[in-house]
Design a protein around this motif. Structure first.
Motif, PDB file in Angstrom:
ATOM      1  N   MET A   1       0.828  -0.822   0.217  1.00  0.00           N
ATOM      2  CA  MET A   1      -0.159  -0.175   0.288  1.00  0.00           C
ATOM      3  C   MET A   1       0.883   1.452  -0.044  1.00  0.00           C
ATOM      4  O   MET A   1       0.979   1.883  -0.918  1.00  0.00           O
ATOM      5  CB  MET A   1      -0.892  -0.227   1.333  1.00  0.00           C
ATOM      6  N   ALA A   2       2.050   1.066   0.651  1.00  0.00           N
ATOM      7  CA  ALA A   2       2.899   2.740   0.618  1.00  0.00           C
ATOM      8  C   ALA A   2       3.643   2.751  -0.324  1.00  0.00           C
ATOM      9  O   ALA A   2       3.491   3.719  -0.989  1.00  0.00           O
ATOM     10  CB  ALA A   2       3.904   2.352   2.585  1.00  0.00           C
ATOM     11  N   GLY A   3       4.021   1.817  -1.323  1.00  0.00           N
ATOM     12  CA  GLY A   3       3.948   2.353  -2.447  1.00  0.00           C
ATOM     13  C   GLY A   3       3.213   2.625  -3.918  1.00  0.00           C
ATOM     14  O   GLY A   3       3.472   3.277  -4.478  1.00  0.00           O
ATOM     15  N   PHE A   4       2.007   1.841  -3.468  1.00  0.00           N
ATOM     16  CA  PHE A   4       1.015   2.660  -4.394  1.00  0.00           C
ATOM     17  C   PHE A   4       1.315   4.228  -3.813  1.00  0.00           C
ATOM     18  O   PHE A   4       0.793   4.806  -4.374  1.00  0.00           O
ATOM     19  CB  PHE A   4       0.187   1.699  -3.791  1.00  0.00           C
ATOM     20  N   TYR A   5       0.931   4.647  -2.710  1.00  0.00           N
ATOM     21  CA  TYR A   5       0.673   5.870  -2.695  1.00  0.00           C
ATOM     22  C   TYR A   5       2.292   6.542  -2.197  1.00  0.00           C
ATOM     23  O   TYR A   5       2.412   7.879  -1.847  1.00  0.00           O
ATOM     24  CB  TYR A   5      -0.222   6.081  -0.974  1.00  0.00           C
ATOM     25  N   LYS A   6       3.272   6.057  -2.919  1.00  0.00           N
ATOM     26  CA  LYS A   6       4.507   6.331  -2.485  1.00  0.00           C
ATOM     27  C   LYS A   6       4.751   7.678  -1.791  1.00  0.00           C
ATOM     28  O   LYS A   6       5.804   8.565  -1.286  1.00  0.00           O
ATOM     29  CB  LYS A   6       4.239   7.711  -3.605  1.00  0.00           C
ATOM     30  N   VAL A   7       4.773   6.795  -0.280  1.00  0.00           N
ATOM     31  CA  VAL A   7       4.858   6.877   0.989  1.00  0.00           C
ATOM     32  C   VAL A   7       6.114   5.942   1.222  1.00  0.00           C
ATOM     33  O   VAL A   7       5.836   4.591   1.124  1.00  0.00           O
ATOM     34  CB  VAL A   7       3.767   7.155   2.340  1.00  0.00           C
TER      35      VAL A   7
END
Length: 84
Positions: A1-7
């Motif tokens: 999920m974090a990779g998707f939101y670039k966080v």
């Protein structure tokens, strides 16, 4: 999920080895943004720092590589005797 939101998360500091010279070298690499494979290239060791050659049952601390790395990063070694 974090990779998707670039966080992303901040990178963790290197784990302590218990060896003062090695820990200091790794701290300085972290401060200068140098990776362990790059340190291997500077020092001329094949995979010592990248594969944590000092740990495990077959590992040994190679002070020659560590001292060379310290000098390559602009550091120097000093000896302080307790009697002085």
């Amino acid at each position: 999920m974090a990779g998707f939101y670039k966080v992303g998360r901040p990178k963790q500091p290197y784990a302590r080895t218990g060896n003062y010279l090695l820990d200091g070298l790794r701290d300085e690499c972290k401060r200068q943004g140098i990776t362990m494979p790059e340190l291997d290239e500077f020092v001329g060791s094949k995979r010592y720092f990248r594969w944590k050659g000092w740990s495990g049952s077959r590992g040994s601390i190679k002070y020659g590589h560590i001292v060379r790395g310290i000098h390559e990063l602009g550091g120097r070694l000093e000896i302080k005797w307790s009697g002085e």
